[in-house]
Design an enzyme around this catalytic site. Structure first.
Site, mmCIF file in Angstrom:
data_model
loop_
_atom_site.group_PDB
_atom_site.id
_atom_site.type_symbol
_atom_site.label_atom_id
_atom_site.label_comp_id
_atom_site.label_asym_id
_atom_site.label_seq_id
_atom_site.Cartn_x
_atom_site.Cartn_y
_atom_site.Cartn_z
ATOM 1 N N SER A 200 0.801 -1.239 0.000
ATOM 2 C CA SER A 200 0.000 0.000 0.000
ATOM 3 C C SER A 200 0.827 1.279 0.000
ATOM 4 C CB SER A 200 -0.963 0.045 1.200
ATOM 5 O OG SER A 200 -1.839 -1.024 1.141
ATOM 6 N N GLU B 21 5.287 -3.365 -13.379
ATOM 7 C CA GLU B 21 5.230 -3.341 -11.915
ATOM 8 C C GLU B 21 5.169 -4.775 -11.405
ATOM 9 O OE1 GLU B 21 1.677 -1.417 -10.425
ATOM 10 O OE2 GLU B 21 2.020 -2.234 -8.429
ATOM 11 N N PRO C 87 14.587 0.839 7.486
ATOM 12 C CA PRO C 87 13.749 -0.105 6.730
ATOM 13 C C PRO C 87 14.052 -0.052 5.223
ATOM 14 C CG PRO C 87 12.414 1.181 8.258
ATOM 15 C CD PRO C 87 13.787 1.774 8.296
ATOM 16 N N GLN D 218 16.900 0.790 3.814
ATOM 17 C CA GLN D 218 18.197 0.129 3.588
ATOM 18 C C GLN D 218 18.016 -1.384 3.526
ATOM 19 O OE1 GLN D 218 21.471 1.263 6.180
ATOM 20 N NE2 GLN D 218 20.435 3.187 6.668
ATOM 21 N N LYS E 251 22.798 9.336 3.312
ATOM 22 C CA LYS E 251 22.936 8.053 3.994
ATOM 23 C C LYS E 251 22.392 6.924 3.124
ATOM 24 C CE LYS E 251 21.850 6.835 8.761
ATOM 25 N NZ LYS E 251 21.052 7.422 9.851
ATOM 26 N N GLY F 118 -22.846 -5.101 -8.687
ATOM 27 C CA GLY F 118 -22.668 -6.033 -7.581
ATOM 28 C C GLY F 118 -23.207 -7.397 -7.951
ATOM 29 N N CYS G 186 -24.990 -1.426 -13.941
ATOM 30 C CA CYS G 186 -25.039 -2.876 -14.046
ATOM 31 C C CYS G 186 -26.133 -3.474 -13.161
ATOM 32 C CB CYS G 186 -23.656 -3.462 -13.781
ATOM 33 S SG CYS G 186 -23.474 -5.054 -14.584
ATOM 34 N N HIS H 269 -20.246 -0.846 -17.394
ATOM 35 C CA HIS H 269 -19.467 -0.199 -16.329
ATOM 36 C C HIS H 269 -18.707 0.989 -16.917
ATOM 37 C CE1 HIS H 269 -20.026 -2.958 -12.959
ATOM 38 N NE2 HIS H 269 -20.067 -3.916 -13.863
ATOM 39 N N GLU I 87 -17.595 3.520 -15.585
ATOM 40 C CA GLU I 87 -16.553 4.082 -14.720
ATOM 41 C C GLU I 87 -15.148 3.674 -15.154
ATOM 42 O OE1 GLU I 87 -18.766 1.808 -13.886
ATOM 43 O OE2 GLU I 87 -18.050 0.356 -12.416
HETATM 44 N N1 GLN Z 1 -24.852 -9.718 -10.763
HETATM 45 C C1 GLN Z 1 -25.316 -9.097 -11.971
HETATM 46 C C2 GLN Z 1 -25.017 -9.940 -13.194
HETATM 47 O O1 GLN Z 1 -24.155 -10.788 -13.126
HETATM 48 C C3 GLN Z 1 -24.727 -7.701 -12.128
HETATM 49 C C4 GLN Z 1 -23.251 -7.693 -12.286
HETATM 50 C C5 GLN Z 1 -22.648 -6.335 -12.077
HETATM 51 O O2 GLN Z 1 -23.249 -5.455 -11.505
HETATM 52 N N2 GLN Z 1 -21.412 -6.169 -12.523
HETATM 53 O O3 GLN Z 1 -25.625 -9.741 -14.221
#
Ligand code: GLN
Length: 553
Positions: free
Chosen positions: A14, A140, A190, A192, A223, A360, A387, A521, A523
């Site tokens: 992190s 990375e 740390p 070093q 150092k 989700g 989604c 999605h 985002e």
């Molecule tokens: N669980 C839902 C599906 O599989 C929505 C997936 C999500 O929101 N990425 O369709």
């Protein structure tokens, strides 16, 4: 000619290795070079898509449908270079590659070993699928130096540098220089030790990037230079900053890009960081504020919705404003088997200028999320569904407006009316054949970029300013297109569909200030210098809401 930069981390996880790699990539780009970034992960999962967001943070999806680590999101946001599936490699993928070669008999009876077979495979994966005109390939190495899982990677990059020539490779090591309050001093020990650990494995870092909360005094730099066997100017201060978008600025001021080029004997104009300064200025002095509730499931771990938070921030900065985000665990809007009464939902949510229902999986919290959707729908609160957020918006509407009380997703229940389900469940004309990616139907995810056509004159169309768009997907279930007419008749428009007209991709409410949801999605594609149009429109609606609220007071 391509130069190779390897980024390792020491002392602690992190520390922001991903951000450091992304920032170096951005700085080299600003100096006119072409870069590509990749990440090697020591874990054994072949597919990070199977890892819980609670543990590992967000699963980032690329255009070509790979489920990857969230660091690839940093790379894309900072450099604008779209990541590919070959930019994320795990130990599991390397082992399965080597094992399938062994099964095919490719090793001709040799004893297959970590060295040379695994380390050779790692080296192949380092250079796989890199365009010839890439000037810098920045790789990375996940984890912390000294981890057992990381050893084959460290050995592989040592061998790689030996083969490519030290003039073509650079090792950058990110370490921690902690401030010990009782001694009122920064401690170099740390750092070093982590460099010693690297040296023991045959790697001499060329750049030591020192994460610190206080300025690194000259004595500490000297150092570290002496004990780590490097020139003092290559010991670079990496001070804590207020916003991640300040990182390239501070690293450049500390001399990072200059030293990297010096090390390779390259010259290039100083980077123009004007646009980075502009967003940092907007971050420090926002002209407007709005507050947004994100009603989801993985609200305990900040990184679980990493790209979502970033996309909202990008949009707010573009409006020269700031959004405060409240992460609400949807199950707290429920009581046993039902949602809280609307009066209580209103108490919890009425102070917000916008509500976002993120993606989700699974049923838990769905009643709470739907209660938040009802509240936003009935009270004209700007709402963005992503989604699962789209699927729940349709189910909520079917239950409460169309009167289909048992409307549900087959993800949650085998019983009831499946407005959302697997394509294979429906036997309606043509719907079965709609999945075009070539993967078997049912039980598989729709992953990666898909095209969508937007209905002219819709809010979705207005937000995107385009008739045809492409967004990244990661889901298994779809809204059943057979209900499109019934939904539209009551005010829920399917505003985006797949080009064959069979998969609903976006929806919106006709008689609402701003209520839009997407099956994709978006985002993942937002960038600080190219904020995503849908987030821009949503955050714009939230600022309008806040403005109206103020005027009403
Ligand atoms: N669980 C839902 C599906 O599989 C929505 C997936 C999500 O929101 N990425 O369709």
């Amino acid at each position: 000619m391509t130069y190779y930069i390897f980024v390792t981390g020491g002392v602690s996880s992190s520390l922001g290795k991903g951000l450091a790699a992304a920032s170096l990539g951005a700085l080299l780009q600003e100096r006119g070079f072409k870069v590509r970034l990749r990440k090697f992960e020591p874990y054994i999962n072949v597919d990070p898509g199977t890892m819980s967001p609670f543990q590992h943070g967000e699963v980032f999806v690329t255009d070509d449908g790979a489920e990857t680590d969230l660091d690839l999101g940093h790379y894309e946001r900072f450099t604008g270079v779209a990541a590919r599936s070959t930019d994320a490699v795990s130990t599991g993928q390397i082992y399965s590659h080597v094992i399938s070669k062994e099964r095919r008999g490719d090793y001709l009876g040799a004893t297959v070993q970590v060295i040379p077979h695994i380390t050779d495979a790692i080296q192949e994966f380092i250079v796989r699928d890199v365009e010839e005109d890439v000037d810098f390939l920045i790789t990375e190495i996940g984890g912390t130096v000294g981890d057992i899982e990381g050893l084959p990677f460290i050995e592989a990059i040592r061998q790689f540098a030996h083969g490519a020539g030290r003039g073509k490779t650079l090792f950058m090591h990110l370490t921690l220089v902690p401030y010990i309050a009782s001694a009122a001093e920064l401690k170099t020990k740390p750092a070093q030790h982590s460099v010693k650990e690297l040296q023991r494995m045959g790697i001499q870092p060329d750049i030591l990037l020192c994460r610190t909360e206080k300025p690194l005094p000259e004595s500490a730099r000297q150092k570290l230079a002496l004990f780590c066997n490097m020139p003092p100017e290559c010991v670079i201060e990496a001070r804590d900053v207020e916003t991640t978008y300040e990182v390239p600025i501070t690293y450049s001021q500390a001399g990072l890009d200059e030293q990297v080029l010096r090390r390779f004997g390259l010259e290039a104009p100083r980077p123009n960081l004007e646009k980075w300064h502009t967003i940092v200025d907007h971050f420090r002095a926002p002209k407007r504020h709005a507050s947004i509730a994100i009603v989801g499931k993985y609200t305990g771990l900040k990184d679980a919705y990493k790209s979502l938070g970033e996309a909202l921030t990008h949009a707010a900065l573009a409006h020269e404003g700031a959004v405060s985000l409240s992460w609400i665990d949807a199950s707290t809007l429920e009581n046993h088997d039902s949602a809280l009464p609307m009066t209580e939902i209103a108490q919890r949510l009425s102070s917000f200028d916008g509500i976002l229902i993120p993606g989700g999986h699974g049923e838990r919290g769905s009643l709470g999320k739907m209660a938040a959707i009802t509240f936003a729908r009935e009270n004209n609160i700007p709402c963005l569904g992503i989604c699962l957020g789209l699927q729940l918006s349709v189910i909520e509407f079917a239950r409460n407006v169309l009167g289909i009380k048992d409307a549900v997703s087959s993800e949650f229940s085998d019983e009831g009316t499946h407005l959302v389900g697997l394509l294979t469940e429906w036997d309606k004309d043509g719907v079965k054949e709609t999945r075009t990616s070539g993967t078997p139907l049912g039980g598989t995810m729709r992953l990666g970029a898909y095209t969508c056509d937007l209905v002219a004159g819709s809010k979705s169309h207005e937000a995107y300013g385009a008739a045809r768009i492409s967004e990244r997907h990661r889901h298994r279930y779809e809204v059943n297109m057979a209900y499109a007419q019934d939904l539209a008749a009551k005010g829920l428009l399917i505003s985006g569909v797949s080009p064959d007209g069979k998969l609903p991709e976006m929806i919106e409410l006709k008689d609402h200030a701003w209520f839009v949801a997407t099956q994709a999605h978006p985002e993942f594609k937002s960038r600080p210098f190219a904020p995503h149009p849908l987030f821009l429109a949503f955050v714009g609606a939230c600022f309008d809401h806040e403005h109206k609220k103020e005027r009403a007071l």
